[in-house]
Design a protein around this motif. Sequence first.
Motif, mmCIF file in Angstrom:
data_model
loop_
_atom_site.group_PDB
_atom_site.id
_atom_site.type_symbol
_atom_site.label_atom_id
_atom_site.label_comp_id
_atom_site.label_asym_id
_atom_site.label_seq_id
_atom_site.Cartn_x
_atom_site.Cartn_y
_atom_site.Cartn_z
ATOM 1 N N SER A 153 -15.616 146.457 57.949
ATOM 2 C CA SER A 153 -16.627 146.010 56.985
ATOM 3 C C SER A 153 -16.174 144.732 56.288
ATOM 4 O O SER A 153 -16.948 143.774 56.134
ATOM 5 N N ASN A 154 -14.906 144.691 55.862
ATOM 6 C CA ASN A 154 -14.381 143.464 55.260
ATOM 7 C C ASN A 154 -14.375 142.314 56.264
ATOM 8 O O ASN A 154 -14.680 141.162 55.920
ATOM 9 N N VAL A 240 -12.799 137.098 46.860
ATOM 10 C CA VAL A 240 -12.854 138.524 47.171
ATOM 11 C C VAL A 240 -12.585 139.283 45.882
ATOM 12 O O VAL A 240 -11.476 139.244 45.339
ATOM 13 N N ALA A 241 -13.617 139.943 45.378
ATOM 14 C CA ALA A 241 -13.484 140.744 44.163
ATOM 15 C C ALA A 241 -13.282 142.206 44.542
ATOM 16 O O ALA A 241 -13.665 142.643 45.630
ATOM 17 N N ASP A 271 -15.058 144.015 47.734
ATOM 18 C CA ASP A 271 -14.475 145.161 48.426
ATOM 19 C C ASP A 271 -14.656 146.367 47.514
ATOM 20 O O ASP A 271 -13.920 146.563 46.551
ATOM 21 N N ALA A 272 -15.667 147.174 47.840
ATOM 22 C CA ALA A 272 -15.984 148.371 47.058
ATOM 23 C C ALA A 272 -15.830 149.607 47.936
ATOM 24 O O ALA A 272 -16.649 150.522 47.902
ATOM 25 N N ALA A 273 -14.764 149.631 48.724
ATOM 26 C CA ALA A 273 -14.591 150.636 49.774
ATOM 27 C C ALA A 273 -14.873 152.046 49.276
ATOM 28 O O ALA A 273 -15.614 152.793 49.911
ATOM 29 N N CYS A 298 -18.435 145.588 50.936
ATOM 30 C CA CYS A 298 -17.815 146.582 51.826
ATOM 31 C C CYS A 298 -17.835 147.948 51.151
ATOM 32 O O CYS A 298 -17.416 148.077 49.998
ATOM 33 N N VAL A 299 -18.330 148.968 51.862
ATOM 34 C CA VAL A 299 -18.255 150.353 51.385
ATOM 35 C C VAL A 299 -17.817 151.231 52.556
ATOM 36 O O VAL A 299 -18.402 151.176 53.635
#
Length: 472
Positions: A153-154, A240-241, A271-273, A298-299
């Motif tokens: 995703s990233n 990239v936060a 990046d909210a994985a 991104c999750v």
Amino acid sequence: MHPQLAADLGRLPELLEETRQRALTFLAGLDERPVVPRAAVDAAEPAALEPSAAAPLPEEGGGIPAALAEFTERWEPRLSASAGPRYFGFVTGGATPAALAGDWLTSAVDQNSNSALDPAGQQLERETVGWLRELFGLSAAHHGTFVSGATMSNTVGLAVAREWLGERLGVDVAEDGVGALGRVRVLSGSAHSSVAKALSVLGLGRTALRTVPVLPGREAVDVAALERALAETDGPCVVVANAGTVNTVDFDDLRAIAALRERYGFWLHVDAAFGAFAALSPEHERLVAGLDLADSVCVDLHKWLNVPYDSAVQFTRRPDLQARVFQNAAAYLGPLSEHPDLVHLTPENSHRLRALAAWFTLRAYGRAGHREIVERCVSGARTLGEHVTRIDGLELLAPVRLNVVCFSLTADPTPERLAALAAELADEAFLTPTRYAGRPALRAAFSNWRTTGADVRRTAEALARAVRKLTA
């Protein structure tokens, strides 16, 4: 047809029932199974990894009965209880009952959901993406696709960012290559390791990533320091936060970062994985305020959504650039339309219908069911954090902001002593090592739907015993 294939086909209902019973036995034993079995540790010894230790490929296979028997004897005892309630390593969910049912059906129907020529699979995926977008509070401006995990995703999000950089500079990276961009800067406060990996894959290079100072005692980026870095950067760049760091689940101020975008041209990837799931909790949704302002998100779904590996989703506001990167030109695929088939949106030309497991669990439990999982995990993390503060010999290294407890030994916190502590716990709970603010530590991540208060108490008691043994 090969005789063994024909025999298995003729007995398929019976053989699938035997497999179902094997699976149910495994699941029923999760609560008492050693979280990391000793057999798995022994199998990691160098001698066990030698090719000579592997079984040879059989000439005559013996069908499903032979395979199931050998799996049960040789491999099942080595498997961890990663699907269970006290596997706190990494950030690992399990599979809700509905997700498991959906995943079984995914294999049974065996769909490749990439083409409008056979559209049901990608229609189901798009419906599921819409549900996820709503779950995380994203607007319809975000378009999403399923991928295999947070790293992919990233990678997809940063590939779209790379194409945007080319657009700003008047070059076509997808056609002419990354060399046309020249030097690229990617700024972040506490980037996950997968970001550097993605930059390597994309040809931008790991050295493109520049670490920006974080707030004192935090993993959240210092927005003032980020603005200074942006002012010193020539040309457009990528920021990239983080919406949930791995060590302490810290959150960047997404609104403040997005406001900087008005003065400095950059692509904002978040990046909210697993941190994106804070949106489900009224108490914590403020942590992801501004997530919708991102250019890409991104999750990871096989974390807190509790669907089987491998499953994640990638969102972006620029699906046109995404299709420019990943389009696949072949006569049998048809033209690239205004609404591209999924084959044109990710590195994969084919993938299993991994959206079905997510569809099942969302349909089965809705927003309320998944909110309860999130809030129960958060409560469990808080409780374990409180226990850590009361155990002599341990100290909490950061506040429990959401679902991760990061702690260390008060005396002589070497990697070796912490590894010994984790090993002593392995029967009861699995924790993974880390380093926070330069200090070796352990972390426990709560993201499994099975974890209850009883599991937290059991883990805390085992942790206290292990510390006493280590420090005796």
